[in-house]
Design a protein around this motif. Sequence first.
Motif, PDB file in Angstrom:
ATOM      1  N   LEU A 226      40.899  50.541  36.359  1.00  0.00           N
ATOM      2  CA  LEU A 226      41.127  49.157  35.589  1.00  0.00           C
ATOM      3  C   LEU A 226      42.185  48.991  34.911  1.00  0.00           C
ATOM      4  O   LEU A 226      43.358  48.339  35.103  1.00  0.00           O
ATOM      5  N   ALA A 227      42.708  49.965  34.275  1.00  0.00           N
ATOM      6  CA  ALA A 227      43.863  50.127  33.404  1.00  0.00           C
ATOM      7  C   ALA A 227      44.985  50.043  34.063  1.00  0.00           C
ATOM      8  O   ALA A 227      46.019  49.600  34.116  1.00  0.00           O
ATOM      9  N   GLY A 228      44.987  50.988  35.211  1.00  0.00           N
ATOM     10  CA  GLY A 228      45.966  51.164  36.264  1.00  0.00           C
ATOM     11  C   GLY A 228      46.305  49.952  37.206  1.00  0.00           C
ATOM     12  O   GLY A 228      47.443  49.904  37.675  1.00  0.00           O
ATOM     13  N   GLN A 229      45.778  48.925  36.970  1.00  0.00           N
ATOM     14  CA  GLN A 229      45.889  47.492  37.781  1.00  0.00           C
ATOM     15  C   GLN A 229      46.736  46.852  36.950  1.00  0.00           C
ATOM     16  O   GLN A 229      47.456  45.949  37.538  1.00  0.00           O
ATOM     17  N   VAL A 230      47.047  46.995  35.506  1.00  0.00           N
ATOM     18  CA  VAL A 230      48.002  46.280  34.871  1.00  0.00           C
ATOM     19  C   VAL A 230      49.395  46.329  35.550  1.00  0.00           C
ATOM     20  O   VAL A 230      50.105  45.251  35.969  1.00  0.00           O
TER      21      VAL A 230
ATOM     22  N   GLY B 215      45.914  39.119  35.773  1.00  0.00           N
ATOM     23  CA  GLY B 215      46.765  37.907  35.948  1.00  0.00           C
ATOM     24  C   GLY B 215      46.605  36.488  35.259  1.00  0.00           C
ATOM     25  O   GLY B 215      47.081  36.032  34.626  1.00  0.00           O
ATOM     26  N   ALA B 216      45.111  36.629  34.990  1.00  0.00           N
ATOM     27  CA  ALA B 216      44.539  35.314  34.107  1.00  0.00           C
ATOM     28  C   ALA B 216      45.079  35.582  32.582  1.00  0.00           C
ATOM     29  O   ALA B 216      45.378  34.820  31.905  1.00  0.00           O
ATOM     30  N   ILE B 217      44.873  36.914  32.218  1.00  0.00           N
ATOM     31  CA  ILE B 217      45.270  37.071  30.820  1.00  0.00           C
ATOM     32  C   ILE B 217      46.683  36.964  30.532  1.00  0.00           C
ATOM     33  O   ILE B 217      46.942  36.591  29.373  1.00  0.00           O
TER      34      ILE B 217
ATOM     35  N   GLY C  82      52.715  40.466  25.795  1.00  0.00           N
ATOM     36  CA  GLY C  82      52.507  41.841  25.596  1.00  0.00           C
ATOM     37  C   GLY C  82      51.089  42.055  25.604  1.00  0.00           C
ATOM     38  O   GLY C  82      50.424  43.128  25.517  1.00  0.00           O
ATOM     39  N   TRP C  83      50.296  40.747  25.567  1.00  0.00           N
ATOM     40  CA  TRP C  83      48.765  41.021  25.211  1.00  0.00           C
ATOM     41  C   TRP C  83      48.119  41.959  26.518  1.00  0.00           C
ATOM     42  O   TRP C  83      47.126  42.624  26.423  1.00  0.00           O
ATOM     43  N   VAL C  84      48.646  41.697  27.610  1.00  0.00           N
ATOM     44  CA  VAL C  84      47.841  42.236  28.624  1.00  0.00           C
ATOM     45  C   VAL C  84      48.090  43.803  28.750  1.00  0.00           C
ATOM     46  O   VAL C  84      47.184  44.439  29.175  1.00  0.00           O
ATOM     47  N   TRP C  85      49.322  44.422  28.065  1.00  0.00           N
ATOM     48  CA  TRP C  85      49.437  45.836  27.946  1.00  0.00           C
ATOM     49  C   TRP C  85      48.227  46.261  26.893  1.00  0.00           C
ATOM     50  O   TRP C  85      47.879  47.278  26.815  1.00  0.00           O
TER      51      TRP C  85
END
Length: 448
Positions: free
Chosen positions: A264-268, A396-398, A408-411
Amino acid sequence: MHTPIQPPASAPAEPAAEAAAQANGPAPAAVSSAAISGTGLALGLILATVALDAIGIGLIAPVMPQLLDSFGLHHNLALHAGALTALYALMQFVCAPALGALSDRFGRRPVLLCSLFGSSLDYLLMACAPWLSLLYLGRAIAGISGASGSVAGAYIADISDESQRARRYGWLGAAFGLGLVAGPVIGGLLGAIWLRAPFVAAAALALLNFALAWLALPEPKRERDPQPRPAPSLRELAPWHSLRELGRLPDLAPLLWLYLAMQLAGQVPGTLWAIYGHDRFGWNPTAVGLSLAAFGVIHSLFQAFATGRISDRFGPGKTLIGGVISDVLGYLTFAFARSAATLAPGLLLAAGGGIGGPALLAMSSERTDEARQGALQGVLASLASLAAVIGPLLFGAIYVAGAGHWDGWVWVVGAALYLPCVPALRKLLRGSRASAADAAPADVAAAG
């Protein structure tokens, strides 16, 4: 283990028997050499197959938007592109455990051959597809046949002992990563000549994979159930069946959750790197492409050359923990980077996090019996595909929700995905220390 039958101790050895023993003395070394040579050839063919398969996947990525546009989908281009991507991942989620389980029952080689041949026919179908419905059908078939990565992972487990698996899974990840880097470059060049040329090239690569496996890839020797099992039922081929069965193993379940968090983290970056680079640094497509290529090459180099060395030195458990920490630090660097100079350390840290995946695969393989290695690899591939379906929508939503305040929140969220796995990581670290403590008396005794 088969124990050779020895003659009674009281029976005198006959001269003929002694001569035969002397004549047959070098045989074990010769057999060992042949086995090593055969294993090396099989390993090389599996790595080549995975690399060529990844190139075939990446070949079609650059031309997919233009191909959809040729069907007149000017206003719904993004919708159909997302639907085709999700369809591919969904079919892999459903079918990867089935292919893994079938390879446990019928053998790795026949399942791999069927997958490769199916891929070649599928790419030809997409190269000639006159209707959008056939393109969707082709992507569904590609997802089914592309799930053969689970069989390749099980093959690696079959021909490797526990001390070799982390290193060889690193090579497997590096081969796939380099193929994904090379594929879009080649696809872009071919697409400039003819829009459907990448599909023809992908079909040719799949046929080459098939020919290599047919001519030179042997069925690996592995432990099998003493009683032949019946063919799996449809219920047993469902993705949740293998996940439920393997999830009951107490030592394996935490690793499966950790693997899902890692995927999941790799999808960012896979989803948002281009948008992040454009919004924060003003990158053009060339800069985005070069940064992705640089990351892919460095990531593959870490997996190919660092994973085995670090695992040999510290063990797979500490290697996995080191990879997670490196990944988290890399994501936090991306969150706060304000220039290319401050972004570069994040790229190195995130690429260094690539050592965690092969270590986790090796540990998962060690905790699963030999008769279910294919099922394990199928479950892992299925979890990765599930992450590929959920991740882009979630992140994408985040990103959209936070972009008005801070992008930077998504990271930070990607790094925080590892927090629920901290208990499992602590248990792994305690297990690594216990193993080292148990090994110390044995080393002292051997030295004495």
